[in-house]
Design a protein around this motif. Structure first.
Motif, PDB file in Angstrom:
ATOM      1  N   ALA A 100       2.394 -22.657  45.192  1.00 54.78           N
ATOM      2  CA  ALA A 100       1.247 -23.302  44.767  1.00 54.78           C
ATOM      3  C   ALA A 100       0.973 -24.665  45.444  1.00 54.78           C
ATOM      4  CB  ALA A 100       1.526 -23.608  43.151  1.00 54.78           C
ATOM      5  N   GLY A 101       2.262 -25.338  45.786  1.00 53.74           N
ATOM      6  CA  GLY A 101       2.264 -26.459  46.685  1.00 53.74           C
ATOM      7  C   GLY A 101       1.437 -26.189  47.936  1.00 53.74           C
ATOM      8  N   VAL A 102       1.905 -25.217  48.675  1.00 49.40           N
ATOM      9  CA  VAL A 102       1.218 -24.666  49.961  1.00 49.40           C
ATOM     10  C   VAL A 102      -0.272 -24.417  49.747  1.00 49.40           C
ATOM     11  CG1 VAL A 102       1.141 -22.983  51.666  1.00 49.40           C
ATOM     12  CG2 VAL A 102       3.385 -23.923  51.025  1.00 49.40           C
ATOM     13  N   THR A 103      -0.581 -23.725  48.588  1.00 46.33           N
ATOM     14  CA  THR A 103      -1.910 -23.472  48.274  1.00 46.33           C
ATOM     15  C   THR A 103      -2.832 -24.783  48.160  1.00 46.33           C
ATOM     16  OG1 THR A 103      -1.417 -21.373  47.399  1.00 46.33           O
ATOM     17  CG2 THR A 103      -3.715 -22.249  46.695  1.00 46.33           C
ATOM     18  N   LEU A 104      -2.293 -26.024  47.305  1.00 47.06           N
ATOM     19  CA  LEU A 104      -2.852 -27.042  46.987  1.00 47.06           C
ATOM     20  C   LEU A 104      -2.822 -27.869  48.550  1.00 47.06           C
ATOM     21  CD1 LEU A 104      -3.888 -29.220  45.187  1.00 47.06           C
ATOM     22  CD2 LEU A 104      -1.595 -29.993  44.747  1.00 47.06           C
ATOM     23  N   TYR A 105      -1.903 -27.772  49.324  1.00 47.00           N
ATOM     24  CA  TYR A 105      -2.143 -28.653  50.460  1.00 47.00           C
ATOM     25  C   TYR A 105      -3.314 -27.849  51.223  1.00 47.00           C
ATOM     26  CZ  TYR A 105      -0.740 -30.501  55.020  1.00 47.00           C
ATOM     27  OH  TYR A 105      -0.635 -31.506  56.105  1.00 47.00           O
ATOM     28  N   ALA A 106      -3.300 -26.533  51.464  1.00 47.89           N
ATOM     29  CA  ALA A 106      -4.433 -25.740  52.074  1.00 47.89           C
ATOM     30  C   ALA A 106      -5.567 -26.481  51.965  1.00 47.89           C
ATOM     31  CB  ALA A 106      -3.981 -24.282  52.251  1.00 47.89           C
ATOM     32  N   GLY A 107      -5.809 -26.583  50.429  1.00 45.82           N
ATOM     33  CA  GLY A 107      -7.057 -27.064  49.940  1.00 45.82           C
ATOM     34  C   GLY A 107      -7.399 -28.317  50.328  1.00 45.82           C
ATOM     35  N   ILE A 108      -6.486 -29.382  50.323  1.00 41.21           N
ATOM     36  CA  ILE A 108      -6.739 -30.699  50.860  1.00 41.21           C
ATOM     37  C   ILE A 108      -7.195 -30.741  52.231  1.00 41.21           C
ATOM     38  CG2 ILE A 108      -5.338 -32.637  51.419  1.00 41.21           C
ATOM     39  CD1 ILE A 108      -3.602 -32.153  48.886  1.00 41.21           C
ATOM     40  N   LEU A 109      -6.318 -29.768  53.055  1.00 40.76           N
ATOM     41  CA  LEU A 109      -7.005 -29.612  54.675  1.00 40.76           C
ATOM     42  C   LEU A 109      -8.224 -28.873  54.551  1.00 40.76           C
ATOM     43  CD1 LEU A 109      -3.453 -28.257  56.150  1.00 40.76           C
ATOM     44  CD2 LEU A 109      -4.366 -30.386  56.453  1.00 40.76           C
ATOM     45  N   GLY A 110      -8.308 -28.076  53.942  1.00 39.14           N
ATOM     46  CA  GLY A 110      -9.753 -27.403  53.736  1.00 39.14           C
ATOM     47  C   GLY A 110     -10.939 -28.572  53.581  1.00 39.14           C
ATOM     48  N   SER A 111     -10.739 -29.596  52.678  1.00 42.37           N
ATOM     49  CA  SER A 111     -11.530 -30.554  52.297  1.00 42.37           C
ATOM     50  C   SER A 111     -11.681 -31.385  53.671  1.00 42.37           C
ATOM     51  CB  SER A 111     -11.077 -31.410  51.198  1.00 42.37           C
ATOM     52  OG  SER A 111     -11.056 -30.616  50.084  1.00 42.37           O
ATOM     53  N   LYS A 112     -10.623 -31.692  54.368  1.00 41.49           N
ATOM     54  CA  LYS A 112     -10.717 -32.649  55.419  1.00 41.49           C
ATOM     55  C   LYS A 112     -11.647 -31.896  56.584  1.00 41.49           C
ATOM     56  CE  LYS A 112      -6.841 -34.683  56.637  1.00 41.49           C
ATOM     57  NZ  LYS A 112      -5.842 -35.220  57.133  1.00 41.49           N
ATOM     58  N   VAL A 113     -11.292 -30.367  56.803  1.00 43.97           N
ATOM     59  CA  VAL A 113     -12.222 -29.675  57.674  1.00 43.97           C
ATOM     60  C   VAL A 113     -13.607 -29.485  57.571  1.00 43.97           C
ATOM     61  CG1 VAL A 113     -12.495 -27.250  58.537  1.00 43.97           C
ATOM     62  CG2 VAL A 113     -10.302 -28.189  58.527  1.00 43.97           C
ATOM     63  N   GLU A 114     -13.820 -29.453  56.074  1.00 39.57           N
ATOM     64  CA  GLU A 114     -15.181 -29.472  55.858  1.00 39.57           C
ATOM     65  C   GLU A 114     -15.907 -30.820  55.887  1.00 39.57           C
ATOM     66  OE1 GLU A 114     -17.862 -29.061  51.610  1.00 39.57           O
ATOM     67  OE2 GLU A 114     -15.714 -29.646  51.514  1.00 39.57           O
ATOM     68  N   LYS A 115     -15.236 -32.040  55.853  1.00 37.86           N
ATOM     69  CA  LYS A 115     -15.784 -33.323  55.907  1.00 37.86           C
ATOM     70  C   LYS A 115     -16.284 -33.553  57.719  1.00 37.86           C
ATOM     71  CE  LYS A 115     -13.875 -35.691  52.111  1.00 37.86           C
ATOM     72  NZ  LYS A 115     -12.741 -36.132  51.616  1.00 37.86           N
ATOM     73  N   LEU A 116     -15.355 -32.810  58.457  1.00 37.47           N
ATOM     74  CA  LEU A 116     -15.394 -32.982  59.803  1.00 37.47           C
ATOM     75  C   LEU A 116     -16.236 -31.522  60.630  1.00 37.47           C
ATOM     76  CD1 LEU A 116     -11.735 -33.838  60.783  1.00 37.47           C
ATOM     77  CD2 LEU A 116     -13.851 -35.209  60.666  1.00 37.47           C
ATOM     78  N   ALA A 117     -17.097 -30.759  59.677  1.00 39.62           N
ATOM     79  CA  ALA A 117     -17.637 -29.636  59.958  1.00 39.62           C
ATOM     80  C   ALA A 117     -18.809 -29.737  61.181  1.00 39.62           C
ATOM     81  CB  ALA A 117     -18.512 -28.886  58.817  1.00 39.62           C
ATOM     82  N   ALA A 118     -19.404 -31.264  60.949  1.00 44.89           N
ATOM     83  CA  ALA A 118     -20.432 -31.318  62.019  1.00 44.89           C
ATOM     84  C   ALA A 118     -20.005 -31.360  63.417  1.00 44.89           C
ATOM     85  CB  ALA A 118     -20.861 -32.854  61.739  1.00 44.89           C
ATOM     86  N   GLU A 119     -18.605 -31.569  63.675  1.00 52.31           N
ATOM     87  CA  GLU A 119     -18.105 -31.273  64.934  1.00 52.31           C
ATOM     88  C   GLU A 119     -18.331 -29.836  65.459  1.00 52.31           C
ATOM     89  OE1 GLU A 119     -14.073 -32.800  65.842  1.00 52.31           O
ATOM     90  OE2 GLU A 119     -14.366 -34.546  64.212  1.00 52.31           O
ATOM     91  N   GLY A 120     -18.276 -28.919  64.753  1.00 52.83           N
ATOM     92  CA  GLY A 120     -18.337 -27.509  65.230  1.00 52.83           C
ATOM     93  C   GLY A 120     -17.121 -26.990  65.566  1.00 52.83           C
ATOM     94  N   SER A 121     -16.705 -25.660  65.330  1.00 53.18           N
ATOM     95  CA  SER A 121     -15.461 -25.105  65.731  1.00 53.18           C
ATOM     96  C   SER A 121     -15.895 -23.662  66.263  1.00 53.18           C
ATOM     97  CB  SER A 121     -14.762 -25.196  64.409  1.00 53.18           C
ATOM     98  OG  SER A 121     -15.281 -24.196  63.438  1.00 53.18           O
TER      99      SER A 121
END
Length: 181
Positions: A100-121
């Motif tokens: 559950a902790g790993v899943t929650l942390y992945a969600g936090i990282l996913g939010s960070k990636v979403e905020k940086l989406a304009a950079e492209g990937s």
């Protein structure tokens, strides 16, 4: 008896949702998002899909924990008396909470990636050359976590099956006799 069947069924179904949802997300959602023609859409679409899944995932975790408590309460006598049950309960709880902790942390990282989406990937978990260090770090971690999460969820399912085996009358008797000797 009926309450235990309902709790056990909910407990197993919610672990299955965690496993299946995380595996489908890693393979299907992230894989499909990587095919977007616009590189800025790749992380945006992946993030959107994971955001839609997050409330279902959170609800499944809540039901999983509540049904686990109901099962533990109903089996408290057997847990105290039958050899191996208490230890397995502790082990399964630790694996569940770690997952559950790993899943929650992945969600936090996913939010960070979403905020940086304009950079492209290149993909949901693959940075583009020239991406910021922040985006690269988050995607690098997500690339590992997207596979760690279904491992934890599958591990919980296997431990749940082990619990079920321990409840077979033959195994209960053996566990009680071994504890008594």
């Amino acid at each position: 008896m009926a309450g235990n069947l309902i709790a056990r069924s909910l407990h197993d179904l919610t672990a299955g949702a965690w496993f299946g949802g995380s595996l489908m997300g890693a393979i299907g959602l992230n894989g499909a998002a990587a095919a977007a023609k616009d590189s800025t859409e790749r992380t945006r679409l992946s993030s959107l899909g994971w955001k839609k899944w997050a409330p279902v995932q959170a609800g499944a975790f809540a039901v999983h924990l509540l049904s686990g408590l109901a099962i533990a309460w109903e089996n408290k006598g057997r847990t105290a008396a039958q050899e191996g049950v208490a230890g397995l309960n502790v082990y399964k709880t630790a694996v569940t909470l770690a997952g559950a902790g790993v899943t929650l942390y992945a969600g936090i990282l996913g939010s960070k990636v979403e905020k940086l989406a304009a950079e492209g990937s290149e993909g949901a978990t693959e940075p583009k050359p020239g991406a910021s260090d922040e985006l690269k770090a988050a995607q690098k971690q997500l690339k590992i976590l997207q596979w760690a999460i279904p491992v934890f969820a599958g591990w919980v399912i296997v431990l749940g099956a082990r619990h079920g085996e321990m409840q077979r009358p033959k195994n209960v008797v053996q566990g009680l006799l071994h504890r008594a000797s």
